[in-house]
Design a protein around this motif. Structure first.
Motif, PDB file in Angstrom:
ATOM      1  N   UNK A 250      -4.813   9.025 -21.512  1.00  7.53           N
ATOM      2  CA  UNK A 250      -4.915   8.073 -20.421  1.00  7.53           C
ATOM      3  C   UNK A 250      -5.300   8.786 -19.131  1.00  7.53           C
ATOM      4  N   UNK A 251      -5.935   8.047 -18.255  1.00  6.27           N
ATOM      5  CA  UNK A 251      -6.416   8.623 -17.015  1.00  6.27           C
ATOM      6  C   UNK A 251      -5.283   9.257 -16.209  1.00  6.27           C
ATOM      7  N   UNK A 252      -5.578  10.387 -15.584  1.00 14.28           N
ATOM      8  CA  UNK A 252      -4.519  11.024 -14.804  1.00 14.28           C
ATOM      9  C   UNK A 252      -4.316  10.356 -13.435  1.00 14.28           C
ATOM     10  N   UNK A 253      -5.111   9.296 -13.178  1.00 16.89           N
ATOM     11  CA  UNK A 253      -4.875   8.528 -11.959  1.00 16.89           C
ATOM     12  C   UNK A 253      -3.670   7.579 -12.120  1.00 16.89           C
ATOM     13  N   UNK A 254      -3.146   7.468 -13.342  1.00 19.85           N
ATOM     14  CA  UNK A 254      -2.017   6.554 -13.578  1.00 19.85           C
ATOM     15  C   UNK A 254      -0.719   7.240 -13.182  1.00 19.85           C
ATOM     16  N   UNK A 255      -0.191   6.899 -12.035  1.00 17.99           N
ATOM     17  CA  UNK A 255       0.988   7.616 -11.562  1.00 17.99           C
ATOM     18  C   UNK A 255       2.099   6.665 -11.091  1.00 17.99           C
ATOM     19  N   UNK A 256       2.091   5.470 -11.636  1.00 18.86           N
ATOM     20  CA  UNK A 256       3.201   4.560 -11.334  1.00 18.86           C
ATOM     21  C   UNK A 256       3.167   3.981  -9.929  1.00 18.86           C
ATOM     22  N   UNK A 257       2.005   4.010  -9.277  1.00 21.26           N
ATOM     23  CA  UNK A 257       1.922   3.479  -7.907  1.00 21.26           C
ATOM     24  C   UNK A 257       2.323   2.003  -7.858  1.00 21.26           C
ATOM     25  N   UNK A 258       1.873   1.253  -8.841  1.00 19.93           N
ATOM     26  CA  UNK A 258       2.143  -0.192  -8.869  1.00 19.93           C
ATOM     27  C   UNK A 258       3.627  -0.500  -9.020  1.00 19.93           C
ATOM     28  N   UNK A 259       4.296   0.250  -9.907  1.00 22.08           N
ATOM     29  CA  UNK A 259       5.741   0.039 -10.076  1.00 22.08           C
ATOM     30  C   UNK A 259       6.450   0.282  -8.750  1.00 22.08           C
ATOM     31  N   UNK A 260       6.067   1.400  -8.117  1.00 19.47           N
ATOM     32  CA  UNK A 260       6.735   1.786  -6.878  1.00 19.47           C
ATOM     33  C   UNK A 260       6.509   0.737  -5.787  1.00 19.47           C
ATOM     34  N   UNK A 261       5.275   0.257  -5.682  1.00 29.85           N
ATOM     35  CA  UNK A 261       4.960  -0.745  -4.655  1.00 29.85           C
ATOM     36  C   UNK A 261       5.703  -2.045  -4.907  1.00 29.85           C
ATOM     37  N   UNK A 262       5.684  -2.480  -6.168  1.00 32.25           N
ATOM     38  CA  UNK A 262       6.337  -3.746  -6.512  1.00 32.25           C
ATOM     39  C   UNK A 262       7.837  -3.649  -6.218  1.00 32.25           C
ATOM     40  N   UNK A 263       8.415  -2.504  -6.561  1.00 37.05           N
ATOM     41  CA  UNK A 263       9.856  -2.270  -6.356  1.00 37.05           C
ATOM     42  C   UNK A 263      10.200  -2.330  -4.877  1.00 37.05           C
ATOM     43  N   UNK A 264       9.421  -1.631  -4.091  1.00 38.47           N
ATOM     44  CA  UNK A 264       9.743  -1.571  -2.664  1.00 38.47           C
ATOM     45  C   UNK A 264       9.539  -2.933  -1.993  1.00 38.47           C
ATOM     46  N   UNK A 265       8.620  -3.741  -2.576  1.00 37.81           N
ATOM     47  CA  UNK A 265       8.385  -5.068  -1.994  1.00 37.81           C
ATOM     48  C   UNK A 265       9.419  -6.083  -2.458  1.00 37.81           C
ATOM     49  N   UNK A 266      10.252  -5.680  -3.438  1.00 38.71           N
ATOM     50  CA  UNK A 266      11.316  -6.582  -3.892  1.00 38.71           C
ATOM     51  C   UNK A 266      10.981  -7.420  -5.114  1.00 38.71           C
ATOM     52  N   UNK A 267       9.900  -7.080  -5.817  1.00 40.05           N
ATOM     53  CA  UNK A 267       9.523  -7.869  -7.001  1.00 40.05           C
ATOM     54  C   UNK A 267      10.387  -7.486  -8.203  1.00 40.05           C
ATOM     55  N   UNK A 268      10.525  -8.432  -9.122  1.00 36.28           N
ATOM     56  CA  UNK A 268      11.303  -8.167 -10.337  1.00 36.28           C
ATOM     57  C   UNK A 268      10.445  -7.447 -11.373  1.00 36.28           C
ATOM     58  N   UNK A 269      11.091  -6.484 -12.051  1.00 35.13           N
ATOM     59  CA  UNK A 269      10.424  -5.734 -13.118  1.00 35.13           C
ATOM     60  C   UNK A 269      11.270  -5.877 -14.377  1.00 35.13           C
ATOM     61  N   UNK A 270      10.669  -5.638 -15.511  1.00 38.09           N
ATOM     62  CA  UNK A 270      11.473  -5.687 -16.738  1.00 38.09           C
ATOM     63  C   UNK A 270      11.017  -4.654 -17.758  1.00 38.09           C
ATOM     64  N   UNK A 271      11.888  -4.385 -18.712  1.00 37.14           N
ATOM     65  CA  UNK A 271      11.681  -3.372 -19.765  1.00 37.14           C
ATOM     66  C   UNK A 271      11.469  -1.977 -19.182  1.00 37.14           C
ATOM     67  N   UNK A 272      11.954  -1.762 -17.983  1.00 41.81           N
ATOM     68  CA  UNK A 272      11.708  -0.488 -17.310  1.00 41.81           C
ATOM     69  C   UNK A 272      12.428   0.681 -17.978  1.00 41.81           C
ATOM     70  N   UNK A 273      13.411   0.393 -18.821  1.00 41.92           N
ATOM     71  CA  UNK A 273      14.156   1.481 -19.462  1.00 41.92           C
ATOM     72  C   UNK A 273      13.390   2.093 -20.635  1.00 41.92           C
ATOM     73  N   UNK A 274      12.281   1.484 -21.030  1.00 39.08           N
ATOM     74  CA  UNK A 274      11.611   1.985 -22.235  1.00 39.08           C
ATOM     75  C   UNK A 274      10.716   3.180 -21.942  1.00 39.08           C
ATOM     76  N   UNK A 275      10.901   4.223 -22.750  1.00 39.40           N
ATOM     77  CA  UNK A 275       9.979   5.361 -22.740  1.00 39.40           C
ATOM     78  C   UNK A 275       9.756   5.729 -24.201  1.00 39.40           C
ATOM     79  N   UNK A 276       8.707   6.465 -24.449  1.00 40.30           N
ATOM     80  CA  UNK A 276       8.448   6.866 -25.829  1.00 40.30           C
ATOM     81  C   UNK A 276       7.934   8.286 -25.859  1.00 40.30           C
TER      82      UNK A 276
END
Ligand code: SF4
Ligand code: SF4
Lengths: 628, 99
Positions: A250-276
């Motif tokens: 996967x592209x190395x530009x993928x660095x979780x920017x969207x998760x961080x932005x959504x979190x700081x803006x107060x949006x709900x996220x789900x399944x965040x505990x999953x890693x593989x």
């Protein structure tokens, strides 16, 4: 003279920064719909919103011409059961693809609209058919439509839900269409934060801020609706940045920017505990897997060093299987190797395939699959000929990836049937949603989110942004360029990665997770204020580290919240060993409310009846675009 | 061999040459600089010359720079040594490696 040190040795000085640096200047751009991320979902969102009459802004960290999480191509257009060759009912197929912890909303959209999206790709000039009759005689080729049906999930042609496509033509076609429609594209701009009305997280989203990663220029985007189309995060657990770039799927530009932005803006996220486990790339695995997953051997029989067939499915017409079968079989094959039943190394037996299948697999499928085009071209130029040669497989030889090198899994932004997030004005599509899927999923959901966001923007009040929130984010962005010593982005990245490897990977307990959180908080308090960046590019990497840090904390919070183990999520708590107990068979939804972590649960299949809900929300759906 | 004066340089990042430009064929159009998502390259200060490799350690080997170069032969992919793969002739059994 092409390397940096050659330049230095010849010129006696390092090259000047090639772009004008303007950290302090800025501009404000206003539109109806702002799309954050110009990959597959983002381009589609922009195009579809523009076709609905919205004034669209598209912001991309790289360049829209080839950007996106999956890279520059696409070899398979999956799960498009409304195509004329399909043998399954679209709604039934969507349900079949929707097991526990999946995304029934996105999957239903993909199954209903994916094929329309593909036809629109063709309208834009992308290639989806064998119109030049290059692959006559290939199994699955349909003479009437000139489509190449894929054997994926298609034993004995029983389903026909996947088409083989010429995906290297897709991204340039999308960018061209965006331009033609007047979408204002801001390439090389990293969006760092979303803006809420009155600057209060949890309020309506009214735009975003970011900076140009070549010039450092500050940008404020004001919009009635915002669509988050950033991708996931592939490098969170990676210690060595020199490895993180190469050989990665996967592209190395993928660095979780969207998760961080959504979190700081107060949006709900789900399944965040999953890693593989990170089974691909990173220098532990050979390029074929790094670049193409299992794809180099899709349709190709694997044989051992003596030419003996290995009992591994090829995903061909006779088994139609998915690649996970390979991983399941690997321990048995390993036993066989140790007992002398199979000899290493293994090879992909291209010459055993009929000539037209060799060609279709090597010259078409693999050249159109994202990062394997360059592999095929380089090997072909060096003399590899699929008619004569067997390609080495490095299975077993290269060993396994260590279990602590992981990749965030199915986590993402929670959306409803309009692909709206929990915040007014904020939509999400593609890989930014929870339990996202593949290229056609991203394309179809991007296109869908674009029209929903445009509809909202038509009715929505004028956005009002908070100067205070803008100023705060500006200060956060530029802090690292004010210093020239302290800690650099690579070291910070490794520190975050190490904390996750130790405390949030194979072994999960409450106390390990808390130690992880404590380490991340310490990094935030002690080391982030020392972060330094010497130019706009390194500033981007530094800000990406801050995204990694926030994303890491969300993963730990979500892991703490799930007090049970789950086979379905590949999530094992030592202190809560019961696997998938009924009361935990739920989605954990998590958000940041006034700097407090708030969670709630949603049941499996919380999206309700997929067919009914899709239809209720899309009575006005027009099908394939007929406008200009 | 012409002798070069030694200068004090830190170790180079590795791998550090993801591609090799051919200055005879490359026209310095910088298209590869634009398609690279990572900004591995910067334009050469001397117009018309091949770009300079600035961030090779960030390359993810996507291949776009070479795939999309409009001038055949101007840029060639250069796999790191440890990534160079093997194949064999099915008839003769001879094993080859990417050079
Ligand atoms: S390598 Fe190709 S794309 Fe890059 S500058 Fe030279 S001619 Fe242009
Ligand atoms: S292979 Fe990809 S990441 Fe590497 S230099 Fe070329 S375009 Fe950039």
């Amino acid at each position: 003279m092409t390397t940096w040190h050659d330049f230095l040795l010849r010129e006696g000085k390092v090259p000047d920064w090639p772009y004008p640096v303007n950290y302090d200047t800025g501009q404000e751009i206003e539109g109806d719909v702002l799309v954050v991320g110009g990959g597959i979902a983002g381009c589609w969102a922009a195009i579809s919103a523009a076709r609905c009459g919205a004034r669209v802004i598209l912001v991309e960290k790289g360049d829209t011409i080839r950007s996106g999480a999956g890279g520059p191509g696409c070899d398979h257009y999956c799960d498009i059961p409304t195509n004329p060759l399909s043998k399954v009912d679209p709604d039934e197929w969507a349900r079949e693809m929707t097991g526990p912890y999946t995304n029934g909303i996105g999957t239903q959209i993909q199954c209903r609209e994916g094929y329309d999206t593909l036809l629109e790709y063709e309208q834009m000039g992308a290639k989806i058919r064998d119109d030049k009759d290059e692959y006559l005689g290939v199994e699955g080729r349909d003479e009437k439509t000139k489509f190449l049906v894929s054997p994926r999930q298609n034993k004995d042609h029983c389903r026909n839900t996947v088409l083989r496509v010429w995906g290297s033509t897709f991204k340039p076609a999308l960018k061209k269409e965006c331009k033609r429609l007047g979408v204002r594209i801001f390439d090389r701009v990293m969006v760092t934060g979303l803006l809420n009305e009155h600057g209060i997280p949890g309020n309506r989203v009214v735009g975003a801020v970011g900076f140009n990663n070549r010039t450092g220029e500050f940008l404020v985007f004001k919009a009635k609706a915002t669509i988050l189309c950033t991708a996931g995060n592939h490098s969170l657990y990676v210690l060595n940045t020199e490895l993180s770039g190469y050989n990665s799927f996967r592209s190395r530009t993928m660095t979780g920017d969207g998760f961080a932005m959504a979190w700081r803006a107060g949006a709900e996220l789900t399944l965040m505990e999953t890693t593989g486990p990170l089974v691909l790339g990173l220098g532990f695995r050979h390029t074929w897997y790094g670049g193409a997953g299992d794809a180099s051997y899709e349709n190709v029989q694997l044989v051992d060093a003596n030419g003996k067939k290995l009992p591994i499915p090829t995903q061909g017409w006779r088994d139609g299987s998915m690649p996970d079968a390979f991983l399941r079989l690997l321990p048995t094959i390993r036993e066989g190797v140790l007992k002398g039943e199979y000899a290493l190394p293994f090879y992909g037996d291209f010459p055993a395939m009929p000539p037209e299948e060799q060609r279709a697999t090597w010259y078409m499928m693999l050249r159109e699959e994202s990062t394997s085009r360059i592999i095929v071209d380089t090997y072909s130029a060096a003399g590899f000929d699929p008619a004569k040669h067997q390609l080495m497989s490095y299975q077993l030889l290269e060993g396994d990836s260590p279990k602590q090198w992981r990749v965030p899994g199915r986590g993402g932004v929670l959306v409803d049937w309009n692909l709206r997030t929990s915040l007014e004005g904020l939509y999400a599509a593609g890989e930014q949603m929870f339990a996202a899927r593949d290229h056609s999923f991203c394309a179809a959901t991007g296109r869908y989110a674009g029209r929903k966001a445009a509809a909202y923007a038509k009715e929505a009040a004028e956005p009002v942004i908070s100067a205070e929130q803008v100023a705060k984010e500006k200060k956060r962005i530029y802090a690292p360029v004010k210093r020239s010593s302290g800690i650099e982005w690579k070291e910070l990245h490794a520190g975050i990665g190490r904390a996750m490897q130790y405390f949030c990977s194979e072994y999960l307990t409450d106390s390990l997770l808390r130690l992880g959180l404590q380490t991340l908080e310490e990094i935030e308090e002690e080391y982030v204020p020392k972060l330094y960046a010497l130019d706009p590019h390194k500033l981007m990497r530094s800000l990406e580290d801050l995204s990694l840090l926030t994303h890491a904390k969300i993963i730990i919070h979500a892991s703490l919240a799930r007090k049970a183990s789950s086979k379905l999520l590949d999530f094992y708590r030592i202190d809560y060993p019961e696997v998938d107990p009924q009361e935990w068979n739920k989605y954990i939804v998590i958000k940041n409310e006034n700097e407090k972590v708030v969670t709630r649960m949603l049941p499996q299949y919380f999206w309700g009846d997929m067919k009914k809900n899709y239809e209720a929300h899309n009575q006005d759906y027009q099908g394939v675009y007929r406008g200009k | 061999m012409t002798e070069r004066k030694a200068v004090a340089l830190p170790n180079l990042v590795t791998p550090n040459t993801p591609v090799i430009f051919n200055p005879d064929k490359c026209v310095g159009c910088n298209h590869c600089v634009e398609v690279c998502q990572i900004d591995v390259f910067i334009p050469n200060p001397e117009k018309g010359n091949p770009p300079i490799i600035l961030h090779p350690d960030e390359c993810w080997y996507c291949g776009c720079c070479v795939n999309d170069c409009p001038h055949p032969g101007a840029v060639k992919f250069n796999w790191p040594l440890q990534q160079r793969g093997y194949w064999r002739d099915k008839e003769t059994g001879e094993v080859f490696r990417l050079k």
